[in-house]
Design a protein around this motif. Structure first.
Motif, PDB file in Angstrom:
ATOM      1  N   TYR A   1     -25.719  71.404  -6.502  1.00  0.00           N
ATOM      2  CA  TYR A   1     -27.122  71.082  -6.742  1.00  0.00           C
ATOM      3  C   TYR A   1     -27.308  70.493  -8.129  1.00  0.00           C
ATOM      4  O   TYR A   1     -26.714  70.965  -9.100  1.00  0.00           O
ATOM      5  CB  TYR A   1     -27.987  72.339  -6.623  1.00  0.00           C
ATOM      6  CG  TYR A   1     -28.319  72.674  -5.194  1.00  0.00           C
ATOM      7  CD1 TYR A   1     -29.479  72.196  -4.605  1.00  0.00           C
ATOM      8  CD2 TYR A   1     -27.464  73.443  -4.428  1.00  0.00           C
ATOM      9  CE1 TYR A   1     -29.782  72.482  -3.284  1.00  0.00           C
ATOM     10  CE2 TYR A   1     -27.753  73.734  -3.112  1.00  0.00           C
ATOM     11  CZ  TYR A   1     -28.911  73.251  -2.545  1.00  0.00           C
ATOM     12  OH  TYR A   1     -29.202  73.531  -1.238  1.00  0.00           O
ATOM     13  N   PRO A   2     -28.166  69.483  -8.231  1.00  0.00           N
ATOM     14  CA  PRO A   2     -28.483  68.945  -9.549  1.00  0.00           C
ATOM     15  C   PRO A   2     -29.371  69.925 -10.312  1.00  0.00           C
ATOM     16  O   PRO A   2     -30.261  70.554  -9.739  1.00  0.00           O
ATOM     17  CB  PRO A   2     -29.234  67.647  -9.240  1.00  0.00           C
ATOM     18  CG  PRO A   2     -29.759  67.816  -7.859  1.00  0.00           C
ATOM     19  CD  PRO A   2     -28.831  68.767  -7.158  1.00  0.00           C
ATOM     20  N   ALA A   3     -29.087  70.047 -11.594  1.00  0.00           N
ATOM     21  CA  ALA A   3     -29.882  70.900 -12.476  1.00  0.00           C
ATOM     22  C   ALA A   3     -30.199  70.093 -13.728  1.00  0.00           C
ATOM     23  O   ALA A   3     -29.440  69.206 -14.115  1.00  0.00           O
ATOM     24  CB  ALA A   3     -29.110  72.161 -12.842  1.00  0.00           C
ATOM     25  N   VAL A   4     -31.314  70.419 -14.338  1.00  0.00           N
ATOM     26  CA  VAL A   4     -31.674  69.767 -15.593  1.00  0.00           C
ATOM     27  C   VAL A   4     -31.570  70.807 -16.699  1.00  0.00           C
ATOM     28  O   VAL A   4     -32.201  71.869 -16.630  1.00  0.00           O
ATOM     29  CB  VAL A   4     -33.092  69.168 -15.538  1.00  0.00           C
ATOM     30  CG1 VAL A   4     -33.432  68.488 -16.868  1.00  0.00           C
ATOM     31  CG2 VAL A   4     -33.215  68.178 -14.376  1.00  0.00           C
TER      32      VAL A   4
ATOM     33  N   SER B   1     -33.485  74.143 -15.113  1.00  0.00           N
ATOM     34  CA  SER B   1     -34.334  74.097 -13.921  1.00  0.00           C
ATOM     35  C   SER B   1     -33.592  73.342 -12.817  1.00  0.00           C
ATOM     36  O   SER B   1     -32.712  72.519 -13.092  1.00  0.00           O
ATOM     37  CB  SER B   1     -35.667  73.415 -14.224  1.00  0.00           C
ATOM     38  OG  SER B   1     -35.472  72.068 -14.615  1.00  0.00           O
ATOM     39  N   PHE B   2     -33.945  73.639 -11.578  1.00  0.00           N
ATOM     40  CA  PHE B   2     -33.361  72.986 -10.407  1.00  0.00           C
ATOM     41  C   PHE B   2     -34.476  72.275  -9.656  1.00  0.00           C
ATOM     42  O   PHE B   2     -35.344  72.936  -9.079  1.00  0.00           O
ATOM     43  CB  PHE B   2     -32.696  74.016  -9.483  1.00  0.00           C
ATOM     44  CG  PHE B   2     -31.422  74.595 -10.032  1.00  0.00           C
ATOM     45  CD1 PHE B   2     -30.199  74.069  -9.666  1.00  0.00           C
ATOM     46  CD2 PHE B   2     -31.457  75.669 -10.911  1.00  0.00           C
ATOM     47  CE1 PHE B   2     -29.016  74.600 -10.165  1.00  0.00           C
ATOM     48  CE2 PHE B   2     -30.284  76.205 -11.421  1.00  0.00           C
ATOM     49  CZ  PHE B   2     -29.066  75.668 -11.047  1.00  0.00           C
ATOM     50  N   PRO B   3     -34.472  70.949  -9.631  1.00  0.00           N
ATOM     51  CA  PRO B   3     -35.537  70.207  -8.961  1.00  0.00           C
ATOM     52  C   PRO B   3     -35.724  70.582  -7.488  1.00  0.00           C
ATOM     53  O   PRO B   3     -36.855  70.579  -6.996  1.00  0.00           O
ATOM     54  CB  PRO B   3     -35.094  68.745  -9.088  1.00  0.00           C
ATOM     55  CG  PRO B   3     -34.197  68.730 -10.279  1.00  0.00           C
ATOM     56  CD  PRO B   3     -33.521  70.064 -10.295  1.00  0.00           C
ATOM     57  N   ASP B   4     -34.653  70.921  -6.800  1.00  0.00           N
ATOM     58  CA  ASP B   4     -34.741  71.250  -5.376  1.00  0.00           C
ATOM     59  C   ASP B   4     -35.129  72.696  -5.105  1.00  0.00           C
ATOM     60  O   ASP B   4     -35.472  73.045  -3.979  1.00  0.00           O
ATOM     61  CB  ASP B   4     -33.399  70.965  -4.698  1.00  0.00           C
ATOM     62  CG  ASP B   4     -33.010  69.511  -4.797  1.00  0.00           C
ATOM     63  OD1 ASP B   4     -33.846  68.650  -4.473  1.00  0.00           O
ATOM     64  OD2 ASP B   4     -31.876  69.224  -5.209  1.00  0.00           O
TER      65      ASP B   4
ATOM     66  N   VAL C   1     -31.645  70.575   1.120  1.00  0.00           N
ATOM     67  CA  VAL C   1     -30.557  69.624   0.909  1.00  0.00           C
ATOM     68  C   VAL C   1     -30.665  69.152  -0.536  1.00  0.00           C
ATOM     69  O   VAL C   1     -31.753  68.829  -1.011  1.00  0.00           O
ATOM     70  CB  VAL C   1     -30.699  68.427   1.874  1.00  0.00           C
ATOM     71  CG1 VAL C   1     -29.650  67.369   1.588  1.00  0.00           C
ATOM     72  CG2 VAL C   1     -30.622  68.905   3.313  1.00  0.00           C
ATOM     73  N   PRO C   2     -29.552  69.136  -1.267  1.00  0.00           N
ATOM     74  CA  PRO C   2     -29.614  68.689  -2.660  1.00  0.00           C
ATOM     75  C   PRO C   2     -30.080  67.239  -2.772  1.00  0.00           C
ATOM     76  O   PRO C   2     -29.689  66.393  -1.968  1.00  0.00           O
ATOM     77  CB  PRO C   2     -28.170  68.819  -3.154  1.00  0.00           C
ATOM     78  CG  PRO C   2     -27.518  69.752  -2.190  1.00  0.00           C
ATOM     79  CD  PRO C   2     -28.213  69.572  -0.879  1.00  0.00           C
TER      80      PRO C   2
END
Length: 132
Positions: free
Chosen positions: A6-9, A21-24, A62-63
Motif C-alpha cells: 500500500y502507498p503511504a505518505v 497516512s495511508f490514502p486508501d 485495492v491499493p
C-alpha cells in the motif's frame, strides 16, 4: 491474500520524526521518531487496519496506483504487509475439524501411528502452495 503493498505518505513532523497516512485506508495513521521507526510503525498500523477490516467483514481496498495519489506535503513510500505471516503469528489457535475417510484407510493409518492432524495440515499447506 499473501503480501500486500500500500502507498503511504510520510509527512515530516514539526517536532521531529514523521507521521504516516495511508490514502486508501483513512483510519490508518501512525508516527515514528525517524524514517526507520516510522516505517516499522506503518507496517504495524497497516496490519492492524487490514486484519481488523478482514475480521469485521469489511472491504479491503485495492491499493491506489502511485500516479493517482495526490501528494503535496510528504514522501510517498510503498509499505509491505505480509498477511499470511501475520495470521500464522497471531492466529495459531487450533480448530477442530470433522472428516470422513474409508474404514480401511483409518485402520491402516492408525496401525502405523499416523498423526491425522499433522497429515491434514501438511496436505493443506501443499494444496494451497504455502510455506509452513
Amino acid at each position: 491474500m499473501k503480501k500486500l503493498f500500500y502507498p503511504a505518505v510520510f509527512h515530516k513532523d514539526e517536532g521531529g520524526g514523521f507521521w504516516v497516512s495511508f490514502p486508501d485506508i483513512p483510519e490508518c495513521l501512525t508516527e515514528g521518531d525517524d524514517m526507520e521507526k516510522a516505517y516499522e510503525m506503518a507496517v504495524d498500523a497497516l496490519g492492524l487496519a487490514l486484519t481488523s477490516r478482514k475480521e469485521e467483514g469489511d472491504v479491503i481496498p485495492v491499493p491506489s496506483a502511485i500516479d493517482e495519489i495526490k501528494n503535496n506535503d510528504g514522501i510517498l513510500v510503498i509499505v509491505e504487509f505480509d498477511m499470511m505471516r501475520h495470521l500464522k503469528k497471531h492466529s495459531a489457535k487450533a480448530v477442530k475439524k470433522t472428516l470422513t475417510i474409508p474404514e480401511w484407510l483409518n485402520e491402516e493409518a492408525t496401525s502405523e501411528g499416523v498423526n491425522f492432524s499433522q497429515v491434514l495440515q501438511d496436505a493443506l499447506i501443499r494444496k494451497l502452495n504455502m510455506k509452513s
